[in-house]
Design an enzyme around this catalytic site. Structure first.
Site, PDB file in Angstrom:
ATOM      1  N   LYS A 270      -2.757   9.348   1.186  1.00  0.00           N
ATOM      2  CA  LYS A 270      -2.331   8.253   2.058  1.00  0.00           C
ATOM      3  C   LYS A 270      -1.170   7.485   1.430  1.00  0.00           C
ATOM      4  O   LYS A 270      -0.196   7.131   2.112  1.00  0.00           O
ATOM      5  CB  LYS A 270      -3.507   7.310   2.325  1.00  0.00           C
TER       6      LYS A 270
ATOM      7  N   CYS B 127       0.794  -1.234   5.277  1.00  0.00           N
ATOM      8  CA  CYS B 127       0.805   0.102   4.668  1.00  0.00           C
ATOM      9  C   CYS B 127       2.094   0.381   3.903  1.00  0.00           C
ATOM     10  O   CYS B 127       2.100   0.426   2.686  1.00  0.00           O
ATOM     11  CB  CYS B 127       0.575   1.157   5.743  1.00  0.00           C
TER      12      CYS B 127
END
Length: 417
Positions: free
Chosen positions: A212, A266
């Site tokens: 990720k 993010c």
């Protein structure tokens, strides 16, 4: 372990609530846990406390069918999904306090055999840290059945969805599932298979955590290239939008579009977790972060230059505060950073904010006498300088006639490109 029928989702934010809702609409009995009583009450009414297309329908339906409810306290369940914030500290290392708090809430409920999934974007070995916290509180349990202690299964399953398309991408995107043990990975895969139509890829927990981070760091590096091009283009006097359009006609070139910086929880955060894990080696990733973090200040200087020849009473329209188009998510938004800088540096000027997806100013701007939230049309009408920070559809629909005689600083190419 039999098929999972009860799940507790810890954290009902932009990822936790959609995950809870999609599980519940697929027949799982879900309790969403959140520290915010307003959020808990809203969900129990079948309402959504933030903007995300299609989520309200899922939540309302799941609540009415009795498959979804919300609570402050963590209940007993067969599986737990932890989807809490993982911000970084002043030194840009990860703050795992929210994960630790979730672990402390889960620990008393465990009997053995449960699956505990960390879904929060995390630095390497955060899942193992969560497991350590829980097992320190519950020494009668284990990871592997040592001394005949009941086993608790731990996995990391990072989300990979785009705000504004969460309910679609939860179902259609491929999914990475990383278990501390192979059995934990299999159990997690079976749970996500309840709703995920994409391929579910199994690995270990640390690799899943890094995957990720790498995905978002890849995007950050590419955005940094575009942002650096915009600064260079200004220096040499060319149109960056034309430059990128032409370069992208090469069959193997696909340069992204520049902007005022990088926001969201993010891309603006995850690369720092890699840098913290390997500070000497992550040179390119660090540089990309520095380029993107510097962009808001560069935009601010462009606005100051636009105001140099205008009277001291000239007003500024700021179009957009969200970190990306067509959502209300303000987390880590460079637009807010720029707007705050403007408000503080030019207290004698009016800053007219237009953000069509919010109803009140965020705390960083609320209460300032020179800042007002209004419609796009009104902000442009009142202002001499128009600053485009987010390319919302409503912003791209602005007519050229309304901009006549105004100085435009367009960081997104939304109305000038």
């Amino acid at each position: 372990m039999t098929a999972i029928e009860t799940v507790a989702v810890i954290g009902l934010g932009y990822i936790g609530l959609p995950t809870a809702a999609i599980l519940a609409t697929n027949g799982i009995n879900v309790v969403g846990v959140d520290v915010n009583q307003h959020t808990v009450d809203a969900v129990n009414r079948g309402e959504v406390p933030f903007v995300e297309p299609d989520l309200a329908v899922h939540v309302a339906g799941a609540v009415s069918q009795g498959h979804l409810k919300a609570a402050i306290d963590t209940p007993a369940a067969q599986a737990y999904i932890v989807a809490v914030p993982t911000p970084f500290r002043a030194d840009r290392t990860a703050d795992l306090s929210y994960i630790e708090a979730a672990a402390r809430g889960i620990a008393p409920q465990l009997q053995g055999g449960e699956l505990v999934i960390l879904e929060s974007t995390s630095p390497p070995r955060a899942t193992r840290h969560m497991a350590d916290v829980i097992l320190a509180l519950r020494p009668d349990l284990s990871l592997d059945g040592a001394n005949d202690a009941p086993v608790v299964h731990f996995a990391h399953c990072p989300e990979r969805v785009l705000p504004g398309r969460v309910m679609i991408e939860l179902v259609t995107n491929d999914r990475i599932v990383g278990g501390i043990t192979a059995e934990a990975a299999t159990l997690a895969k079976d749970l996500y298979a309840v709703f995920c139509q994409g391929e579910i890829l199994i690995t270990d927990d640390v690799t899943a955590e890094m995957a990720k981070l790498v995905e978002n760091s890849y995007r950050d590096v590419n955005i940094a290239f575009a942002n650096e091009l915009s600064v260079i283009s200004e220096k040499v006097g060319i149109d960056v939008w034309e430059l990128i359009r032409l370069a992208n006609h090469h069959p193997r070139v696909n340069i992204l579009q520049p902007g005022p910086g990088v926001g969201g929880h993010c891309i603006a955060v995850d690369p720092w977790f890699i840098v913290a894990a390997a500070p000497e080696e992550a040179r390119l990733i660090r540089t990309a972060r520095e380029v993107n973090d510097a962009k808001p200040e560069w935009v601010f200087q462009q606005i100051l230059s636009a105001l140099e020849t205008l009277p001291a009473t000239a007003e500024v329209a700021v179009l957009g505060l969200a970190f990306k188009a067509n959502i209300d998510d303000l987390r880590e938004s460079p637009a807010i950073e720029i707007a705050v800088h403007l408000a503080e540096a030019m207290q004698g000027r009016k800053i007219n904010i237009a953000e069509p997806h919010i109803e009140q100013l965020p705390r960083q701007l609320a209460g300032r006498s020179n800042v007002e939230l209004m419609s796009i049309e009104e902000s442009i009408k009142r202002s001499d300088v128009v600053v485009v920070l987010v390319d919302h559809d409503d912003v791209k629909a602005v007519s050229s006639d309304s901009l006549a005689g105004k100085t435009v600083v367009d960081t997104r190419g939304a109305i000038l490109a």
